[in-house]
Design a protein around this motif. Structure first.
Motif, PDB file in Angstrom:
ATOM      1  N   UNK A   1       0.834  -1.215   0.000  1.00 32.55           N
ATOM      2  CA  UNK A   1       0.000   0.000   0.000  1.00 32.55           C
ATOM      3  C   UNK A   1       0.865   1.261   0.000  1.00 32.55           C
ATOM      4  N   UNK A   2       1.866   1.253   0.869  1.00 32.24           N
ATOM      5  CA  UNK A   2       2.760   2.418   0.955  1.00 32.24           C
ATOM      6  C   UNK A   2       3.549   2.561  -0.348  1.00 32.24           C
ATOM      7  N   UNK A   3       3.971   1.411  -0.899  1.00 34.67           N
ATOM      8  CA  UNK A   3       4.699   1.439  -2.172  1.00 34.67           C
ATOM      9  C   UNK A   3       3.819   2.027  -3.281  1.00 34.67           C
ATOM     10  N   UNK A   4       2.563   1.601  -3.326  1.00 28.45           N
ATOM     11  CA  UNK A   4       1.643   2.096  -4.354  1.00 28.45           C
ATOM     12  C   UNK A   4       1.410   3.588  -4.222  1.00 28.45           C
ATOM     13  N   UNK A   5       1.282   4.041  -2.988  1.00 26.61           N
ATOM     14  CA  UNK A   5       1.086   5.476  -2.750  1.00 26.61           C
ATOM     15  C   UNK A   5       2.322   6.254  -3.198  1.00 26.61           C
ATOM     16  N   UNK A   6       3.504   5.704  -2.929  1.00 27.16           N
ATOM     17  CA  UNK A   6       4.752   6.360  -3.344  1.00 27.16           C
ATOM     18  C   UNK A   6       4.834   6.408  -4.866  1.00 27.16           C
ATOM     19  N   UNK A   7       4.494   5.282  -5.512  1.00 26.48           N
ATOM     20  CA  UNK A   7       4.543   5.240  -6.985  1.00 26.48           C
ATOM     21  C   UNK A   7       3.622   6.318  -7.563  1.00 26.48           C
TER      22      UNK A   7
ATOM     23  N   UNK B   1       1.374   1.880 -14.303  1.00 29.50           N
ATOM     24  CA  UNK B   1       0.103   2.296 -13.696  1.00 29.50           C
ATOM     25  C   UNK B   1      -0.557   1.085 -13.017  1.00 29.50           C
ATOM     26  N   UNK B   2      -0.561  -0.062 -13.748  1.00 24.17           N
ATOM     27  CA  UNK B   2      -1.201  -1.269 -13.182  1.00 24.17           C
ATOM     28  C   UNK B   2      -0.544  -1.662 -11.868  1.00 24.17           C
ATOM     29  N   UNK B   3       0.787  -1.598 -11.843  1.00 27.83           N
ATOM     30  CA  UNK B   3       1.510  -1.976 -10.628  1.00 27.83           C
ATOM     31  C   UNK B   3       1.136  -1.025  -9.479  1.00 27.83           C
ATOM     32  N   UNK B   4       1.068   0.272  -9.798  1.00 27.91           N
ATOM     33  CA  UNK B   4       0.705   1.259  -8.768  1.00 27.91           C
ATOM     34  C   UNK B   4      -0.700   0.955  -8.221  1.00 27.91           C
ATOM     35  N   UNK B   5      -1.637   0.713  -9.144  1.00 24.96           N
ATOM     36  CA  UNK B   5      -3.032   0.493  -8.724  1.00 24.96           C
ATOM     37  C   UNK B   5      -3.172  -0.811  -7.944  1.00 24.96           C
ATOM     38  N   UNK B   6      -2.429  -1.822  -8.391  1.00 23.05           N
ATOM     39  CA  UNK B   6      -2.486  -3.107  -7.671  1.00 23.05           C
ATOM     40  C   UNK B   6      -1.995  -2.919  -6.240  1.00 23.05           C
ATOM     41  N   UNK B   7      -0.887  -2.169  -6.096  1.00 23.87           N
ATOM     42  CA  UNK B   7      -0.345  -1.953  -4.755  1.00 23.87           C
ATOM     43  C   UNK B   7      -1.243  -1.042  -3.921  1.00 23.87           C
TER      44      UNK B   7
ATOM     45  N   UNK C   1      -3.874  -4.362  -3.058  1.00 23.45           N
ATOM     46  CA  UNK C   1      -3.231  -5.134  -1.984  1.00 23.45           C
ATOM     47  C   UNK C   1      -4.173  -5.314  -0.792  1.00 23.45           C
ATOM     48  N   UNK C   2      -4.879  -4.259  -0.404  1.00 27.84           N
ATOM     49  CA  UNK C   2      -5.749  -4.365   0.775  1.00 27.84           C
ATOM     50  C   UNK C   2      -7.028  -5.158   0.451  1.00 27.84           C
ATOM     51  N   UNK C   3      -7.520  -5.012  -0.787  1.00 29.60           N
ATOM     52  CA  UNK C   3      -8.708  -5.790  -1.175  1.00 29.60           C
ATOM     53  C   UNK C   3      -8.361  -7.289  -1.166  1.00 29.60           C
ATOM     54  N   UNK C   4      -7.204  -7.615  -1.749  1.00 34.09           N
ATOM     55  CA  UNK C   4      -6.779  -9.013  -1.784  1.00 34.09           C
ATOM     56  C   UNK C   4      -6.509  -9.540  -0.391  1.00 34.09           C
ATOM     57  N   UNK C   5      -5.858  -8.714   0.413  1.00 30.40           N
ATOM     58  CA  UNK C   5      -5.535  -9.114   1.787  1.00 30.40           C
ATOM     59  C   UNK C   5      -6.820  -9.396   2.570  1.00 30.40           C
TER      60      UNK C   5
END
Ligand code: GRG
Length: 349
Positions: free
Chosen positions: A161-167, A187-193, A197-201
């Motif tokens: 999540x933090x990585x995605x926000x940073x991206x 973009x996909x990697x950013x959105x996934x993170x 990540x939290x939806x999957x978790x």
């Protein structure tokens, strides 16, 4: 001739059922906070106003808590097994919104003032931190020896999540076009993170807390990550073309702040003549006024950015469905998870 059968839209019913199951434990968890933080959490969750007076209902969709409950049920357990995980992901979601609104300077969320706007930035940062700590504490106390692996899974999602926000933040200083431009895969990697990540978790935690094998939890995690990319693509569409009355965001908000959203990136990469005009418009300094935003939205649409974002959302929903097909899941819960997917894309109106 037989009249067409209209099936009730099950998604809102599923969300309500899961919310009702989780709410007592979520309320008890929030009551463990310092009263100041509990007040801000209750405000953010839509339970009460700044002066503490109760409000009629929940404000968020409660998607993450629902995924946790459905994850447990999909694994063949009772939804109750997931409640501790559902509480944790809902607290983390609330925390991340509090901090995100501060970082973005957003003054409204869900048609109400954001927590920092209502209480001040310092208090809102602290309330977010308190929610974070409470989430970890809640999950660590999961019964039956599930606490440690559950906290490990949550911690891994949080670092994504933090990585995605940073991206996402770093995208802001990248050029619109040329070699440094943000590529769709980035973009996909950013959105996934950031979102997936939290939806999957959530779904995976629910399954794990119900004793599911690792393969089942991992499949649910992957499905949630695809859901996150679809969700973010739809969010981007709403940020340009959404009805402010429904989204709670001002019209063209993402264009005005020159956000690197999927429709814009796809339009710029399209090679369509409108893409060059869009690049020129976005690359001019100074704030983008209302007229410029309207023109930009038209150019994004002409260059196929709107259609591309919708296609991206649908492709990721299909991938999420595929992930769910690959493992044995209890049919009723599987159906209910599937019912939530189109509901999210239909938010485009
Ligand atoms: C969590 C360790 C940690 C750090 C925070 C601020 C931040 C780093 C990350 C931001 C993550 C973020 C806000 C992602 C966007 C997620 C998203 C799509 C929010 C909207 O979700 P909905 O529509 O919200 O489910 P409702 O209003 O329905 O609850």
């Amino acid at each position: 001739m037989t009249a067409p059968v209209t099936l009730p839209d099950t998604a809102p019913l599923v969300l309500t059922r899961c919310r009702d199951l989780v709410r007592p434990a979520l309320s008890r968890a929030v009551q463990r906070l310092h009263p100041w933080h509990a007040g801000m959490a209750a405000f953010s969750l839509g339970w009460s106003d700044v002066d503490g007076s109760p409000l009629p209902g929940p404000q968020g969709k409660g998607l993450r808590q629902a995924l946790a409950v459905l994850g447990a049920e999909a694994a063949g357990g009772p939804g109750e097994d997931a409640v501790v995980g559902a509480v944790a992901v809902e607290l983390i979601h609330t925390f991340s919104l509090l901090h995100d609104d501060i970082m973005d300077g957003d003054e409204t969320r869900r048609q109400r003032p954001t927590v920092w706007k209502a209480y001040g930035t310092g208090p809102a940062v602290l309330a977010g931190d308190a929610l974070f700590a409470l989430a970890v504490q809640t999950l660590a106390d999961a019964p039956g020896g599930y606490g440690a692996p559950a906290v490990r899974r949550l911690a891994s999602a949080l670092s994504d999540l933090v990585r995605g926000q940073a991206e996402d933040l770093l995208f802001e200083s990248r050029p619109w076009t040329g070699t440094g431009a943000v590529r769709p895969q980035e973009y996909r990697s950013m959105a996934e993170n950031k979102t997936g990540a939290l939806l999957g978790c959530a779904a995976a935690l629910g399954a794990e807390l119900a004793g599911a094998p690792g393969g089942t939890a991992d499949a649910l995690d992957r499905a949630g990550r695809h859901l996150g990319v679809a969700f973010q693509a739809v969010d981007d569409l709403l940020g340009i073309w959404g009805d402010p009355a429904a989204t709670g965001k001002p019209v063209h908000s993402d264009l005005r702040r020159r956000k690197k959203t999927f429709p814009v990136l796809a339009a710029l990469a399209s090679g369509h003549p409108a893409a060059r005009r869009l690049d020129t418009l976005l690359s001019t300094g100074g704030p983008l006024g209302e007229e410029a935003c309207r023109r930009a939205a038209g150019l994004v649409e002409d260059a196929g950015g709107r259609a591309a974002a919708l296609a991206e959302a649908h492709e990721n929903l299909a991938s999420a469905r595929d992930c769910l097909e690959r493992v044995p899941l209890a049919p009723a819960a599987h159906e209910e998870i599937l019912a939530l997917l189109p509901f999210l894309v239909r938010r485009t109106g």
